[in-house]
Write an enzyme that holds these catalytic residues in place. Structure first.
Site, PDB file in Angstrom:
ATOM      1  N   CYS A  17     -24.472  34.020  37.565  1.00 55.84           N
ATOM      2  CA  CYS A  17     -25.060  33.697  36.257  1.00 55.84           C
ATOM      3  C   CYS A  17     -24.892  32.228  35.971  1.00 55.84           C
ATOM      4  O   CYS A  17     -25.640  31.640  35.200  1.00 55.84           O
ATOM      5  CB  CYS A  17     -24.353  34.447  35.140  1.00 55.84           C
ATOM      6  N   VAL A  31     -32.559  44.519  30.484  1.00 54.70           N
ATOM      7  CA  VAL A  31     -31.725  45.688  30.162  1.00 54.70           C
ATOM      8  C   VAL A  31     -30.774  45.364  29.006  1.00 54.70           C
ATOM      9  O   VAL A  31     -30.622  46.149  28.066  1.00 54.70           O
ATOM     10  CB  VAL A  31     -30.935  46.149  31.420  1.00 54.70           C
ATOM     11  N   GLY A  32     -30.151  44.193  29.068  1.00 53.39           N
ATOM     12  CA  GLY A  32     -29.200  43.814  28.013  1.00 53.39           C
ATOM     13  C   GLY A  32     -29.843  43.784  26.640  1.00 53.39           C
ATOM     14  O   GLY A  32     -29.247  44.226  25.648  1.00 53.39           O
ATOM     15  N   GLU A  63     -34.609  32.615  35.061  1.00 59.15           N
ATOM     16  CA  GLU A  63     -33.483  32.767  35.979  1.00 59.15           C
ATOM     17  C   GLU A  63     -33.982  33.396  37.278  1.00 59.15           C
ATOM     18  O   GLU A  63     -34.542  34.489  37.273  1.00 59.15           O
ATOM     19  CB  GLU A  63     -32.414  33.666  35.347  1.00 59.15           C
ATOM     20  N   GLY A 109     -25.497  41.847  33.041  1.00 61.84           N
ATOM     21  CA  GLY A 109     -26.631  42.173  33.907  1.00 61.84           C
ATOM     22  C   GLY A 109     -27.877  41.461  33.434  1.00 61.84           C
ATOM     23  O   GLY A 109     -27.801  40.368  32.842  1.00 61.84           O
ATOM     24  N   SER A 110     -29.019  42.098  33.655  1.00 62.22           N
ATOM     25  CA  SER A 110     -30.284  41.405  33.404  1.00 62.22           C
ATOM     26  C   SER A 110     -30.590  41.297  31.910  1.00 62.22           C
ATOM     27  O   SER A 110     -30.124  42.094  31.101  1.00 62.22           O
ATOM     28  CB  SER A 110     -31.429  42.154  34.092  1.00 62.22           C
ATOM     29  N   LYS A 157     -19.445  52.187  34.496  1.00 60.94           N
ATOM     30  CA  LYS A 157     -20.631  52.442  35.324  1.00 60.94           C
ATOM     31  C   LYS A 157     -20.964  51.151  36.080  1.00 60.94           C
ATOM     32  O   LYS A 157     -21.549  50.221  35.522  1.00 60.94           O
ATOM     33  CB  LYS A 157     -21.815  52.888  34.443  1.00 60.94           C
ATOM     34  N   GLU A 210     -23.783  39.862  28.483  1.00 59.03           N
ATOM     35  CA  GLU A 210     -23.821  38.586  29.210  1.00 59.03           C
ATOM     36  C   GLU A 210     -24.975  38.724  30.183  1.00 59.03           C
ATOM     37  O   GLU A 210     -24.937  39.580  31.063  1.00 59.03           O
ATOM     38  CB  GLU A 210     -22.482  38.360  29.916  1.00 59.03           C
TER      39      GLU A 210
HETATM   40  C1  UN1 Z   1     -21.266  35.591  36.892  1.00 52.86           C
HETATM   41  O1  UN1 Z   1     -21.984  35.015  37.672  1.00 52.86           O
HETATM   42  O2  UN1 Z   1     -21.700  36.545  36.231  1.00 52.86           O
HETATM   43  O3  UN1 Z   1     -17.678  30.926  36.633  1.00 52.86           O
HETATM   44  C2  UN1 Z   1     -19.832  35.300  36.723  1.00 52.86           C
HETATM   45  C3  UN1 Z   1     -18.016  31.490  37.669  1.00 52.86           C
HETATM   46  C4  UN1 Z   1     -17.322  32.762  38.075  1.00 52.86           C
HETATM   47  C5  UN1 Z   1     -17.869  33.921  37.312  1.00 52.86           C
HETATM   48  C6  UN1 Z   1     -19.354  34.044  37.378  1.00 52.86           C
HETATM   49  N1  UN1 Z   1     -15.912  32.658  37.846  1.00 52.86           N
HETATM   50  O4  UN1 Z   1     -18.897  31.029  38.381  1.00 52.86           O
END
Ligand code: UN1
Length: 500
Positions: free
Chosen positions: A284, A232-233, A385, A228-229, A175, A250
């Protein structure tokens, strides 16, 4: 007329049972519809999970090296399609073309890497304490996976999850974020072309509440991987935990770069610009805090500000563009709100801080690169974040204080230190409480063959990517086999065997 895309269930391309659809827009040109995707619901999820369940036994019993050959074929198709997929990432998500191509490259890398794992899915064999008995541990698939992915890496993150799930012998229901449904469909088309059997990969488009929730709650789903957020996670973790199902999440970071007085300042400034404003801050791993030792603070801020001010905003397909739009309207709202909070809490805005509506920005969700100085570590903008082009600069006296500041947030994904002092670098490497630590490099750009993930609220469960110690630990469970060929009752821990 934009193309209509479909779900993929049990080897068939099908619309949502309800017949409903959603538009996926280009965030740089919001009057441009990239594609029309199904808006699915519980019934579609149910059909997809049923298909995945009935395909599981055949796929589980397909030898892992043969599963690997299909992934190898997928890698070759990803390679052939890299330019088309990279452009599509830019058009649907907004990141600049070089990064869109990088997104597609991660899928190529991951598919080749996991193809090789088909011949390496090893466990252990060890000696028994009893004669005429042997024992081993083997990796076995968990069953049907629910895979939920975000919009910021619309090809790469699906590849991390899907390739690992498949090589280990699982079937899956994927999804994707509803903001990047076209990329997700093209990703699945590659898998189908590579020869995956019906029911092994299934794709269901839709929103989190309408598709994500019934998927993770489905009794026939054995495990879930979510990126994701945090909100939700955390709900998914709680729900699956109650049902004794395994989950890997994550959920982001509040990553920081430390720059010490002895650092190569030009290099550190470049790293801060790339980490803070690359992908418009929507990684992230983005460097949203820069922690400066007092001696270089003013000089660094001056150079950082000058470089950030020179970044060109615009459509990511144009060669002159450095920074693309935010991926959707909610992002623009969220970033704007955080900037207002930063001002209210007393941080000093030295660059940006506004929605960009001029020239190339007029048609999309653009926000100017933004820098705050005089930021205190406890301020909201230094704790939460933001997921946008907003960087907070924090001044510290020494390395000890810097490490305390970096660790003083609820997330622990990525951190970096710029220094020429080998002892300082080693201390940081030891004491920074993040899953990824970079020395003299920015916080972004993890490679696929080592585990990816972090500590604390960044996530739960085994890491993404990588092999052993990474995603193979999420997509398999251990089974231990004891085989006694003595023909008599032997009792471990009780029968003592003497040397002969
Ligand atoms: C993410 O932002 O969820 O290390 C992944 C990094 C990328 C992956 C980021 N290869 O910045």
């Amino acid at each position: 007329m934009p193309e209509s895309y479909l779900n993929h269930i049990n080897g068939q391309w099908v619309p949502a049972v309800s017949g409903q659809t959603m538009d996926s827009l280009n965030p740089a040109r919001t009057d441009e519809i990239i594609g029309i995707i199904p808006r699915s619901s519980t019934e579609d999820v149910d059909r997809a999970v049923t298909a995945a369940r009935s395909a599981f036994d055949r796929w589980r019993l397909t030898p892992a090296p043969i599963r690997g050959e299909i992934l190898y074929a997928a890698a070759e198709v990803f390679k052939r399609e890299k330019n088309r997929l990279g452009r599509l990432v830019t058009m649907e998500m907004g990141k600049v073309l070089s990064e869109g191509l990088g997104d597609a490259q991660e899928a190529i890398d991951m598919a080749y890497y996991m193809a090789g794992e088909g011949r390496r899915l090893s466990g252990e064999t060890v000696h028994s304490e009893l004669r005429d008995k042997d024992m081993k541990s083997i990796r076995v698939p968990k069953g049907v996976f629910g895979l939920i992915t975000p919009w910021n890496f619309p090809i790469a993150i699906p590849a991390w999850k899907v390739c690992a799930a498949l090589i280990c012998g699982n079937t899956l229901v994927f999804k994707p974020s509803s903001y990047t449904g076209v990329c997700a469909t093209e990703f699945v088309r590659v898998l189908i072309e590579a020869g995956l059997p019906p029911g092994v990969p299934n794709l269901v488009h839709g929103t989190g509440p309408e598709v994500g929730t019934p998927l993770v709650d489905h009794p026939e789903v054995d495990a879930v991987s979510f990126t994701g957020s945090w909100v939700v996670g955390s709900q998914i973790e709680a729900g699956l935990g109650r049902n004794h199902k395994e989950v890997a999440t994550e959920m982001g970071g509040k990553n920081a770069i430390i720059v010490l007085n002895d650092a190569d300042l030009d290099l550190a400034v470049e790293g801060a610009v790339w980490g803070g404003f690359g992908t418009t801050g929507q990684r992230c791993t983005a460097a949203s805090r820069i922690v400066l030792q007092a001696g270089i603070h003013d000089q660094f801020v001056k150079a950082f500000k000058a470089k950030a001010a020179a970044l060109v905003l615009g459509d990511g397909l144009l060669p002159e563009t450095d920074v693309g739009p935010l991926a959707h309207w909610d992002q623009l709202e969220k970033v704007s709100q955080y900037v207002q909070v930063g001002i209210k809490e007393g941080a000093t805005l030295v660059l940006g801080g506004k929605i960009c509506r001029d020239g190339a920005c007029a048609t999309g969700y653009f926000y100017t690169p933004t820098i705050f100085v005089d930021v205190q570590p406890q301020m909201t903008i230094a704790q939460e974040e933001i997921f946008g082009p907003v960087v907070s600069v924090i001044k510290v006296q020494d390395l000890g204080e810097a490490i305390e500041v970096v660790n003083g947030v609820r997330y622990g994904l990525s951190s970096a230190i710029y220094t020429r002092d080998v002892n300082a670098a080693a201390t940081a490497e030891r004491d920074l409480d993040t899953g990824l630590v970079y020395i003299n490099a920015s916080t972004i750009g993890a490679e696929i063959h080592l585990p990816f993930g972090g500590t604390k609220a960044t996530g739960l469960g085994p890491r993404e990517a990588g092999g052993r110690g990474g995603s193979l630990d999420h997509y398999t469970k251990w089974k231990v086999i004891y085989r006694d060929f003595s023909g008599k009752l032997q009792k471990a821990q009780i029968d003592t065997q003497k040397p002969t």
